[in-house]
Design a protein around this motif. Structure first.
Motif, PDB file in Angstrom:
ATOM      1  N   ILE A  33       9.617   3.350 -11.596  1.00 61.31           N
ATOM      2  CA  ILE A  33      10.062   3.026 -10.240  1.00 61.31           C
ATOM      3  C   ILE A  33       8.897   2.329  -9.535  1.00 61.31           C
ATOM      4  O   ILE A  33       7.823   2.915  -9.418  1.00 61.31           O
ATOM      5  N   PRO A  34       9.118   1.097  -9.057  1.00 60.30           N
ATOM      6  CA  PRO A  34       7.998   0.385  -8.445  1.00 60.30           C
ATOM      7  C   PRO A  34       7.785   0.716  -6.968  1.00 60.30           C
ATOM      8  O   PRO A  34       8.697   0.560  -6.167  1.00 60.30           O
ATOM      9  N   LEU A  35       6.573   1.184  -6.615  1.00 59.21           N
ATOM     10  CA  LEU A  35       6.188   1.251  -5.202  1.00 59.21           C
ATOM     11  C   LEU A  35       5.326   0.019  -4.952  1.00 59.21           C
ATOM     12  O   LEU A  35       4.174  -0.037  -5.387  1.00 59.21           O
ATOM     13  N   VAL A  36       5.891  -0.985  -4.275  1.00 60.55           N
ATOM     14  CA  VAL A  36       5.193  -2.270  -4.126  1.00 60.55           C
ATOM     15  C   VAL A  36       3.993  -2.123  -3.195  1.00 60.55           C
ATOM     16  O   VAL A  36       4.103  -1.545  -2.108  1.00 60.55           O
ATOM     17  N   TYR A  87       9.092  -5.861  -0.383  1.00 63.24           N
ATOM     18  CA  TYR A  87       7.745  -6.109   0.118  1.00 63.24           C
ATOM     19  C   TYR A  87       6.887  -4.845  -0.039  1.00 63.24           C
ATOM     20  O   TYR A  87       7.420  -3.766  -0.298  1.00 63.24           O
ATOM     21  N   PRO A  88       5.550  -4.964   0.171  1.00 65.68           N
ATOM     22  CA  PRO A  88       4.703  -3.763   0.143  1.00 65.68           C
ATOM     23  C   PRO A  88       5.245  -2.669   1.063  1.00 65.68           C
ATOM     24  O   PRO A  88       5.716  -2.973   2.174  1.00 65.68           O
ATOM     25  N   GLY A  89       5.201  -1.444   0.589  1.00 60.60           N
ATOM     26  CA  GLY A  89       5.752  -0.327   1.346  1.00 60.60           C
ATOM     27  C   GLY A  89       7.202  -0.037   0.986  1.00 60.60           C
ATOM     28  O   GLY A  89       7.792   0.890   1.500  1.00 60.60           O
ATOM     29  N   GLN A  90       7.762  -0.855   0.064  1.00 59.26           N
ATOM     30  CA  GLN A  90       9.166  -0.650  -0.320  1.00 59.26           C
ATOM     31  C   GLN A  90       9.300  -0.336  -1.811  1.00 59.26           C
ATOM     32  O   GLN A  90       8.409  -0.623  -2.601  1.00 59.26           O
ATOM     33  N   THR A  91      10.438   0.242  -2.161  1.00 56.46           N
ATOM     34  CA  THR A  91      10.754   0.468  -3.569  1.00 56.46           C
ATOM     35  C   THR A  91      12.166  -0.040  -3.824  1.00 56.46           C
ATOM     36  O   THR A  91      12.861  -0.448  -2.909  1.00 56.46           O
ATOM     37  N   ASN A 108      19.752   3.518   1.748  1.00 56.45           N
ATOM     38  CA  ASN A 108      20.293   3.004   2.993  1.00 56.45           C
ATOM     39  C   ASN A 108      19.817   1.579   3.265  1.00 56.45           C
ATOM     40  O   ASN A 108      20.612   0.692   3.572  1.00 56.45           O
ATOM     41  N   GLU A 109      18.504   1.338   3.115  1.00 55.50           N
ATOM     42  CA  GLU A 109      17.955  -0.011   3.340  1.00 55.50           C
ATOM     43  C   GLU A 109      18.603  -1.026   2.410  1.00 55.50           C
ATOM     44  O   GLU A 109      18.886  -2.150   2.796  1.00 55.50           O
TER      45      GLU A 109
END
Lengths: 219, 219
Positions: free
Chosen positions: B55-58, B81-85, B138-139
């Motif tokens: 699972i990528p945490l960017v 973007y950074p802060g998203q998965t 949700n996002e």
């Protein structure tokens, strides 16, 4: 929903429509906390911007989920059939936000409504509920991706035929009472274009047209 | 990732990019089990039909998520973007199914990969992880709905300008090196149409065009 007889009824209807649930404690809680809802055809169940309070486990009929733009344009997303629940509603309830889609009863729709306040606890307590939630999210992603595929890649005549097939499943009959205008709205097209495409589909034997009714040849 | 120094590094990078995580036990597990991944521009991270394992945490750059049809057509869905998965990846890992979207590194992309096998346990153990998962779902629903809105309701010139704006955020610059052909592919349109629309956008001052480069006026 507090007499013993009604509880037994919920249990047997759950067993029939949602055989995925086996855990007796979960089923007992559902039977105790759920409420029955019945909606007439075309009744709005949840509108854009509303906070849904009940998670629908569909047991009869179908619920049509659609999306709108700011100028009143509307586009059909997918149907919920018996045995299914709404991922959007689940998600709205879990993160406490208003609905971004509209839910309309397609045909004598009935569902068991589960109270949103119980969900966080059920997520913790019941493997089965957690798994059901995740599978639901997964199915709805697939529905949304299929919608994107359809809009981006399919021709309008294919989308029209698929919508008619969906409707015949939702209504349980291949004779669909619907106007060309409402089909045009659901596909965000014009009545003229839809009428022309329906005539083409009739010519190749996919549908038969009569006044305010379309018969779909599913074979 | 097993020396103390590297673990500390993961902890501080998590703190910077994912301030949503506070639970020390969860952060310690992430630091112990995560792996770093770096990808060059345009490298495929996960292809259609692959089973994602991480699972990528960017934390740097951006990941482009897109969808294809059977005939090689492709359509841009959204950026991570950074802060998203990635909700798709999370979901694939939880219900054990192959990816239905393609993930491509946009620009010197780095992420912390969390092993899929740990997720079911983290779901049970950590409120924070469960909440993060639900917020992510949700996002991504919102992203998919926005894509549907764009394809169904927006004109192609608006979609093109929004794609260019997304790219300038993903690349961290408003000077974008991109061909008209690749923009046409991402929007499932033709090179000729995109070139024409870009010239219109230039005329009204939204972009400046030069050879293989487009400057977006974000003001």
């Amino acid at each position: 929903m507090d007499t013993k007889e009604e509880n037994l009824d919920v249990v047997s209807i759950l067993k029939q429509n949602f055989p995925v649930f086996h855990n007796q404690d979960l089923i007992a809680k559902m039977a105790k906390e759920a409420r029955w809802f019945k909606h007439e055809k075309e009744e709005t169940i949840v509108d854009f911007g509303e906070y849904p309070k009940w998670i629908p486990l569909v047991t009869n009929g179908a619920i049509k989920i659609s999306r709108a733009d700011d100028e009143g344009g509307e586009i059909f997303l997918y149907y919920l059939y018996p045995g299914q629940t709404c991922a959007m509603t689940l998600n709205c309830c879990m993160v406490d936000k208003p609905s971004e889609v509209k839910a309309i009863a397609e045909e004598g729709t009935e569902y068991l409504g589960l109270p949103r306040k119980s969900l966080p606890q059920w997520m913790l307590e019941f493997d089965e509920w957690r798994q059901f939630t995740l599978e639901t999210y997964n199915e709805r992603y697939e529905n949304l991706l299929a919608t994107i595929d359809a809009i981006a890649f399919q021709k309008l005549d294919e989308r029209l035929l698929n919508l008619l097939k969906d409707k015949s499943i939702a209504k349980g009959t291949n004779e669909i009472e619907v106007t060309h205008k409402s089909l045009a709205e659901e596909l965000h097209s014009s009545r003229e274009v839809i009428s022309r495409l329906l005539k083409q589909l009739e010519k190749i034997g996919k549908v038969q047209l009569s006044r305010n009714k379309i018969t779909v040849n599913l074979g």
